[in-house]
Write a protein that holds these residues in place. Structure first.
Motif, PDB file in Angstrom:
ATOM      1  N   UNK A 296     -12.926  -7.474  21.323  1.00 19.40           N
ATOM      2  CA  UNK A 296     -12.806  -8.119  20.027  1.00 19.40           C
ATOM      3  C   UNK A 296     -11.719  -9.189  20.076  1.00 19.40           C
ATOM      4  N   UNK A 297     -12.007 -10.289  19.409  1.00 20.62           N
ATOM      5  CA  UNK A 297     -11.076 -11.413  19.386  1.00 20.62           C
ATOM      6  C   UNK A 297     -10.956 -11.914  17.950  1.00 20.62           C
ATOM      7  N   UNK A 298      -9.829 -12.514  17.598  1.00 20.56           N
ATOM      8  CA  UNK A 298      -9.733 -13.125  16.262  1.00 20.56           C
ATOM      9  C   UNK A 298     -10.656 -14.334  16.174  1.00 20.56           C
ATOM     10  N   UNK A 299     -11.447 -14.374  15.134  1.00 16.93           N
ATOM     11  CA  UNK A 299     -12.399 -15.470  14.983  1.00 16.93           C
ATOM     12  C   UNK A 299     -12.723 -15.740  13.529  1.00 16.93           C
ATOM     13  N   UNK A 300     -13.396 -16.851  13.289  1.00 19.42           N
ATOM     14  CA  UNK A 300     -13.803 -17.284  11.958  1.00 19.42           C
ATOM     15  C   UNK A 300     -15.316 -17.183  11.848  1.00 19.42           C
ATOM     16  N   UNK A 301     -15.770 -16.374  10.900  1.00 21.26           N
ATOM     17  CA  UNK A 301     -17.205 -16.211  10.726  1.00 21.26           C
ATOM     18  C   UNK A 301     -17.844 -17.518  10.272  1.00 21.26           C
ATOM     19  N   UNK A 302     -17.098 -18.342   9.520  1.00 27.24           N
ATOM     20  CA  UNK A 302     -17.648 -19.624   9.070  1.00 27.24           C
ATOM     21  C   UNK A 302     -17.936 -20.543  10.246  1.00 27.24           C
ATOM     22  N   UNK A 303     -17.108 -20.470  11.282  1.00 29.80           N
ATOM     23  CA  UNK A 303     -17.326 -21.319  12.444  1.00 29.80           C
ATOM     24  C   UNK A 303     -18.610 -20.913  13.170  1.00 29.80           C
ATOM     25  N   UNK A 325     -14.361 -18.820   1.285  1.00 25.84           N
ATOM     26  CA  UNK A 325     -13.059 -18.866   1.950  1.00 25.84           C
ATOM     27  C   UNK A 325     -12.823 -17.514   2.630  1.00 25.84           C
ATOM     28  N   UNK A 326     -13.145 -17.419   3.910  1.00 29.00           N
ATOM     29  CA  UNK A 326     -13.049 -16.161   4.658  1.00 29.00           C
ATOM     30  C   UNK A 326     -11.855 -16.207   5.609  1.00 29.00           C
ATOM     31  N   UNK A 365     -13.508  -6.912   3.301  1.00 26.45           N
ATOM     32  CA  UNK A 365     -14.556  -7.132   4.290  1.00 26.45           C
ATOM     33  C   UNK A 365     -14.967  -8.604   4.281  1.00 26.45           C
ATOM     34  N   UNK A 366     -15.384  -9.065   5.437  1.00 25.62           N
ATOM     35  CA  UNK A 366     -16.057 -10.356   5.517  1.00 25.62           C
ATOM     36  C   UNK A 366     -17.542 -10.083   5.675  1.00 25.62           C
TER      37      UNK A 366
END
Length: 438
Positions: A296-303, A325-326, A365-366
């Protein structure tokens, strides 16, 4: 079976139940011990003290009280008879000034003193550095006799009370430590079982605890090892099948490229069949692998949503993207991207030229959803769509291997998230995914 109201207050875990049981047993033991000591040790001691004081009070009235002289009051006469025993006699006014109203009335001592003095007496006690006993004797109800007890103070912490508190604290602490040691192997076993249910196989658990726990842990280790070996064999089998199938498929495709122009229609059909077979094989491999080695890595679901939408931008379908805005979250980027790709692929395949990709955030949650405007799915079939090799009804076709949603479900389960399908009121299907931040 309906739960009774009192059962709601009983702890659920074995650790809490053990601590509660030990605490209740110790509390009962402490109460019985305290009552026993109070009944057979403390009560006789105070009875003896009360009896001694009553004898001293009786001595004051043995020969009568000499108040023949006019200036001599009963208080002065009684004080004159007191020698070196520490007693002091007060009239009502003097007793108020000396603090009689702040003294505590004791009915037990009063009844005993009344019995010893042969009439109705009243006993009060003043707590302080020195324990002071106030007696109003029946022989002279207008006076108060004060008797100080040097070395006696019930307001101080008695050795008995201190002993019971120390023993109780040590017993509860020892019971808590014992229950915690007994519960630790169970907690490890629970966490390991959850890991196995998610497709992760931990190292063999240490064989500690009682004999029953050792046997259960040893059996669990053997089961986990067998499941791990079975999973590895299945992955190896599928890898071998993939290799063995793709090699002849490559030869067939190469042969189709050499076909003459008159057989162009046949060539296109062969190429399409080869691509479908290759996609099915890839889904089999993805279902088996589950991206288990991906951290697992930090990431942006919007990306990820924007990347998927951009990759599908050359299609004639209309793709709407609605981003909330997530915050940045921890997830497996390859796995979540595969989830998005599969959902978008299904929406493009079964929709009527339109789909919408949205992101959401509810504070804990996202989430993201994929909607299409296709024919939808029979409501009774929706719960079965996440099972392997299960496809929707004929309304949405039967293309593929039936593993796409099963792969999505396994990936989201590994993230401790949820995925659901529902028909849109406007027509079509909406797939909703939620992933907890922690």
């Amino acid at each position: 079976m309906q739960q009774k109201w009192w059962q709601r207050f009983i702890p659920r875990s074995a650790f809490s139940q053990t601590v509660l049981l030990i605490g209740c047993l110790l509390l009962i033991n402490q109460l019985v011990s305290y009552l026993t000591v109070a009944m057979y040790v403390i009560k006789p001691s105070y009875q003896q003290i009360n009896q001694l004081i009553a004898r001293q009070v009786k001595l004051l009235f043995v020969d009568g009280v000499d108040i023949g002289r006019e200036h001599l009051t009963i208080v002065d006469a009684l004080n004159a008879k007191v020698r070196d025993d520490g007693m002091t006699i007060y009239n009502l006014q003097q007793a108020r000034l000396a603090g009689i109203e702040q003294a505590t009335y004791y009915s037990f001592w009063s009844s005993q003193m009344s019995e010893y003095l042969g009439g109705e007496a009243e006993v009060r006690v003043t707590h302080g550095k020195v324990l002071q006993i106030w007696i109003r004797p029946p022989q002279a109800p207008s006076v108060w006799i004060n008797v100080p007890l040097i070395g006696q103070n019930v307001s101080d912490l008695s050795p008995l009370t201190l002993y019971l508190m120390v023993i109780g604290a040590l017993s509860v602490g020892g019971g808590w430590w014992f229950a915690r040691q007994q519960n630790r192997p169970l907690r490890r076993l629970q966490q390991a079982a959850l890991s196995v249910s998610r497709g992760q196989y931990p190292a063999p658990l240490p064989l500690k605890g009682s004999s029953e726990l050792v046997e259960v842990t040893n059996t669990f280790n053997q089961m986990a090892q067998s499941m791990k070996q079975l999973e590895q064999d299945r992955v190896l089998l599928m890898a071998g099948i993939s290799h063995d199938l793709r090699t002849p498929l490559t030869r067939i495709r190469l042969a189709s490229e050499m076909m003459v122009a008159e057989d162009q229609y046949l060539k296109e059909g062969i190429v399409n069949d080869i691509e479908d077979m290759d996609a099915i094989i890839s889904q089999f491999i993805a279902y088996i692998r589950q991206d288990q080695d991906t951290l697992r890595e930090p990431g942006q679901i919007n990306q990820l949503i924007q990347d998927i939408a951009q990759a599908e931008a050359n299609r004639p379908d209309t793709i709407e993207v609605v981003l909330a805005d997530c915050p940045t979250a921890q997830f497996q980027p390859i796995g979540i991207k595969r989830v998005l790709s599969n959902l978008v692929e299904n929406a493009l395949r079964y929709g009527n030229g339109w789909l919408r990709i949205s992101s959401q955030f509810d504070g804990k949650r996202i989430g993201f959803s994929v909607e299409d405007n296709g024919p939808g799915v029979n409501e009774s079939q929706i719960p079965m769509l996440f099972h392997p090799f299960t496809q929707g009804d004929t309304a949405r076709g039967s293309v593929g291997s039936g593993l796409g949603l099963a792969i999505i479900k396994r990936i989201i389960d590994r993230h401790q998230g949820t995925v659901s399908l529902a028909n849109r009121p406007e027509g079509g299907l909406i797939a909703q995914v939620w992933i907890p931040l922690e």
